[in-house]
Design an enzyme around this catalytic site. Structure first.
Site, PDB file in Angstrom:
ATOM      1  N   SER A   1       0.824  -1.230   0.000  1.00 44.09           N
ATOM      2  CA  SER A   1       0.000   0.000   0.000  1.00 44.09           C
ATOM      3  C   SER A   1       0.843   1.259   0.000  1.00 44.09           C
ATOM      4  O   SER A   1       1.679   1.453   0.875  1.00 44.09           O
ATOM      5  CB  SER A   1      -0.853   0.079   1.273  1.00 44.09           C
ATOM      6  OG  SER A   1      -1.864  -0.859   1.247  1.00 44.09           O
TER       7      SER A   1
ATOM      8  N   HIS B   1      -5.425  -9.254  -1.112  1.00 44.46           N
ATOM      9  CA  HIS B   1      -5.498  -9.653   0.292  1.00 44.46           C
ATOM     10  C   HIS B   1      -6.569 -10.712   0.460  1.00 44.46           C
ATOM     11  O   HIS B   1      -7.552 -10.747  -0.277  1.00 44.46           O
ATOM     12  CB  HIS B   1      -5.846  -8.440   1.166  1.00 44.46           C
ATOM     13  CG  HIS B   1      -4.878  -7.321   1.039  1.00 44.46           C
ATOM     14  ND1 HIS B   1      -4.907  -6.447  -0.026  1.00 44.46           N
ATOM     15  CD2 HIS B   1      -3.841  -6.940   1.815  1.00 44.46           C
ATOM     16  CE1 HIS B   1      -3.935  -5.571   0.107  1.00 44.46           C
ATOM     17  NE2 HIS B   1      -3.267  -5.842   1.218  1.00 44.46           N
TER      18      HIS B   1
ATOM     19  N   ALA C   1       2.561  -1.932   4.139  1.00 46.66           N
ATOM     20  CA  ALA C   1       2.265  -0.871   5.089  1.00 46.66           C
ATOM     21  C   ALA C   1       1.772  -1.568   6.350  1.00 46.66           C
ATOM     22  O   ALA C   1       1.028  -2.542   6.268  1.00 46.66           O
ATOM     23  CB  ALA C   1       1.181   0.037   4.539  1.00 46.66           C
TER      24      ALA C   1
ATOM     25  N   HIS D   1      -7.409   5.119   6.453  1.00 49.44           N
ATOM     26  CA  HIS D   1      -6.628   4.664   5.299  1.00 49.44           C
ATOM     27  C   HIS D   1      -5.843   5.818   4.663  1.00 49.44           C
ATOM     28  O   HIS D   1      -4.758   5.616   4.133  1.00 49.44           O
ATOM     29  CB  HIS D   1      -7.546   3.994   4.273  1.00 49.44           C
ATOM     30  CG  HIS D   1      -6.818   3.223   3.216  1.00 49.44           C
ATOM     31  ND1 HIS D   1      -5.996   2.141   3.505  1.00 49.44           N
ATOM     32  CD2 HIS D   1      -6.756   3.374   1.875  1.00 49.44           C
ATOM     33  CE1 HIS D   1      -5.481   1.669   2.385  1.00 49.44           C
ATOM     34  NE2 HIS D   1      -5.918   2.400   1.372  1.00 49.44           N
TER      35      HIS D   1
ATOM     36  N   HIS E   1      -3.332   0.074  -4.606  1.00 49.73           N
ATOM     37  CA  HIS E   1      -2.747  -1.134  -5.181  1.00 49.73           C
ATOM     38  C   HIS E   1      -3.054  -1.134  -6.675  1.00 49.73           C
ATOM     39  O   HIS E   1      -4.047  -1.704  -7.111  1.00 49.73           O
ATOM     40  CB  HIS E   1      -3.365  -2.378  -4.540  1.00 49.73           C
ATOM     41  CG  HIS E   1      -2.935  -2.599  -3.128  1.00 49.73           C
ATOM     42  ND1 HIS E   1      -1.937  -3.475  -2.780  1.00 49.73           N
ATOM     43  CD2 HIS E   1      -3.350  -2.057  -1.982  1.00 49.73           C
ATOM     44  CE1 HIS E   1      -1.775  -3.449  -1.471  1.00 49.73           C
ATOM     45  NE2 HIS E   1      -2.618  -2.601  -0.962  1.00 49.73           N
TER      46      HIS E   1
ATOM     47  N   ASN F   1       1.380   4.191  10.599  1.00 47.64           N
ATOM     48  CA  ASN F   1       0.515   4.755  11.654  1.00 47.64           C
ATOM     49  C   ASN F   1       0.780   3.990  12.945  1.00 47.64           C
ATOM     50  O   ASN F   1       1.331   2.895  12.917  1.00 47.64           O
ATOM     51  CB  ASN F   1      -0.962   4.588  11.270  1.00 47.64           C
ATOM     52  CG  ASN F   1      -1.312   3.122  11.018  1.00 47.64           C
ATOM     53  OD1 ASN F   1      -1.018   2.578   9.953  1.00 47.64           O
ATOM     54  ND2 ASN F   1      -1.896   2.483  12.017  1.00 47.64           N
TER      55      ASN F   1
ATOM     56  N   TYR G   1      -8.720 -10.715   2.694  1.00 49.41           N
ATOM     57  CA  TYR G   1     -10.015 -10.099   3.044  1.00 49.41           C
ATOM     58  C   TYR G   1     -10.807  -9.644   1.827  1.00 49.41           C
ATOM     59  O   TYR G   1     -11.996  -9.336   1.942  1.00 49.41           O
ATOM     60  CB  TYR G   1      -9.839  -8.936   4.027  1.00 49.41           C
ATOM     61  CG  TYR G   1      -9.063  -7.740   3.520  1.00 49.41           C
ATOM     62  CD1 TYR G   1      -9.601  -6.868   2.583  1.00 49.41           C
ATOM     63  CD2 TYR G   1      -7.798  -7.457   4.015  1.00 49.41           C
ATOM     64  CE1 TYR G   1      -8.899  -5.761   2.134  1.00 49.41           C
ATOM     65  CE2 TYR G   1      -7.085  -6.354   3.586  1.00 49.41           C
ATOM     66  CZ  TYR G   1      -7.635  -5.516   2.647  1.00 49.41           C
ATOM     67  OH  TYR G   1      -6.931  -4.427   2.202  1.00 49.41           O
ATOM     68  N   GLU G   2     -10.153  -9.579   0.674  1.00 54.01           N
ATOM     69  CA  GLU G   2     -10.888  -9.205  -0.537  1.00 54.01           C
ATOM     70  C   GLU G   2     -11.719 -10.372  -1.058  1.00 54.01           C
ATOM     71  O   GLU G   2     -12.423 -10.231  -2.058  1.00 54.01           O
ATOM     72  CB  GLU G   2      -9.914  -8.738  -1.620  1.00 54.01           C
ATOM     73  CG  GLU G   2      -9.188  -7.445  -1.260  1.00 54.01           C
ATOM     74  CD  GLU G   2      -8.159  -7.060  -2.295  1.00 54.01           C
ATOM     75  OE1 GLU G   2      -8.539  -6.596  -3.370  1.00 54.01           O
ATOM     76  OE2 GLU G   2      -6.949  -7.251  -2.029  1.00 54.01           O
TER      77      GLU G   2
ATOM     78  N   MET H   1      -2.076  -6.698   7.220  1.00 53.42           N
ATOM     79  CA  MET H   1      -3.062  -7.629   6.655  1.00 53.42           C
ATOM     80  C   MET H   1      -2.530  -8.370   5.438  1.00 53.42           C
ATOM     81  O   MET H   1      -3.292  -8.825   4.585  1.00 53.42           O
ATOM     82  CB  MET H   1      -4.335  -6.862   6.270  1.00 53.42           C
ATOM     83  CG  MET H   1      -4.914  -6.055   7.414  1.00 53.42           C
ATOM     84  SD  MET H   1      -6.295  -5.057   6.861  1.00 53.42           S
ATOM     85  CE  MET H   1      -6.440  -3.887   8.220  1.00 53.42           C
ATOM     86  N   SER H   2      -1.228  -8.502   5.360  1.00 53.82           N
ATOM     87  CA  SER H   2      -0.656  -9.188   4.193  1.00 53.82           C
ATOM     88  C   SER H   2       0.609  -9.927   4.612  1.00 53.82           C
ATOM     89  O   SER H   2       0.845 -10.126   5.803  1.00 53.82           O
ATOM     90  CB  SER H   2      -0.327  -8.167   3.097  1.00 53.82           C
ATOM     91  OG  SER H   2       0.703  -7.303   3.528  1.00 53.82           O
TER      92      SER H   2
HETATM   93  N1  HPA Z   1      -3.459  -2.386  11.235  1.00 52.86           N
HETATM   94  C1  HPA Z   1      -3.536  -3.324  10.273  1.00 52.86           C
HETATM   95  N2  HPA Z   1      -3.038  -3.152   9.053  1.00 52.86           N
HETATM   96  C2  HPA Z   1      -2.446  -1.982   8.786  1.00 52.86           C
HETATM   97  C3  HPA Z   1      -2.338  -0.956   9.729  1.00 52.86           C
HETATM   98  C4  HPA Z   1      -2.873  -1.178  11.037  1.00 52.86           C
HETATM   99  O1  HPA Z   1      -2.812  -0.325  11.932  1.00 52.86           O
HETATM  100  N3  HPA Z   1      -1.679   0.066   9.129  1.00 52.86           N
HETATM  101  C5  HPA Z   1      -1.415  -0.321   7.872  1.00 52.86           C
HETATM  102  N4  HPA Z   1      -1.871  -1.562   7.645  1.00 52.86           N
END
Ligand code: HPA
Length: 263
Positions: free
Chosen positions: A28, A81, A111, A236, A59, A224, A83-84, A200-201
């Protein structure tokens, strides 16, 4: 599956050489690293037989063949992902394609949220360990390997980071399914289990690459603080903005790392 891979490789090779020892997967907000490549040939994922196509912002989704200096590289700009709604087989298919195109070394980027106060948004983190919290595995009948990221490759990455004067952290990456961000309580749980970053990857891709005998490196761009680490909500856009901010540092490391790998 191998027929599918063969036909994907054949269709890719109609468009260009697409042969390299080193492959990158850009997560990302990091996809624009492909602009650092010269002599590129690009194929939208949608044009590759069997290739899953992401629906997530940030993406863009293309396979890029190009050069960093003299070194040929294969780059998956974007990923899908779990989750998609894709199956595990679909999530790891792009890795199998990179291997089939000749890549023996892969650098997976993502990310991720930071679980530690001292790892700030904008920091880069080399992944030393994976915590697979997804409930799914590419090793369904077996214990998952714990030695995916070798000290040799990690040391090389640390050395390169020093050479290009970009500070880099190390830590454990917990991979969750998403798509929602975690609750603060979940983050406290992960923290109590020594996770340093959450995303998440990457877990399934790393394990698939390792299973295929590839040398694997994982780099998280901490975009973050994870939920509840600071007293503010996350979104996001913040993830995307931090990705943009660290692009230069990230590009320096990737570029020099690819040179070092091919020396
Ligand atoms: N949590 C999960 N996935 C993420 C995050 C997060 O805080 N930041 C970027 N991808």
């Amino acid at each position: 599956m191998s027929n599918q891979i063969d036909s994907a490789v054949a269709s890719i090779r109609k468009k260009g050489a697409f042969k390299a020892n080193v492959a990158l997967v850009l997560g990302s907000g990091l996809g624009n690293f492909v602009d650092a490549l010269s002599n590129t040939t690009r194929i939208p994922f949608a044009d590759i037989p069997g290739f899953p196509v992401s629906t997530v912002e940030g993406h863009s989704g293309e396979l890029v063949y190009g050069f960093l200096g003299d070194v040929p590289v294969l780059v998956n700009s974007g990923r899908v992902h779990f989750y998609e709604g894709y199956s595990l087989d679909q999530v790891i298919y792009p890795i199998q394609i990179l291997k089939a195109l000749g890549a023996n070394t892969i650098i997976l980027t993502n990310a991720a949220g930071s679980i530690r106060e001292e790892y700030a948004p904008g920091d880069l983190m080399l992944i030393t360990k994976l915590m697979n919290q997804t409930g799914h595995s590419v090793y369904p009948d077996n214990t998952e390997p714990d030695n995916i990221f070798t000290s040799e490759f990690l040391d090389m990455a640390k050395k390169v980071a020093r050479q290009v004067s970009v500070p880099i952290k190390t830590g454990s990456y917990a991979g969750l399914n998403g798509p929602s961000y975690e609750t603060p309580a979940e983050i406290r749980f992960l923290r109590s289990k020594q996770a340093d970053a959450v995303g998440m990857s990457t877990v399934h891709e790393s394990m698939a690459a390792f299973q295929l005998g590839m040398q694997v490196l994982g780099i998280s761009c901490l975009t973050n603080y994870a939920a509840g680490i600071l007293d503010q909500p996350l979104n996001h856009e913040e993830v995307m903005e931090t990705g943009i901010r660290v692009r230069e540092d990230f590009a320096k490391i990737l570029n020099e790392l690819v040179q070092e790998i091919s020396r």
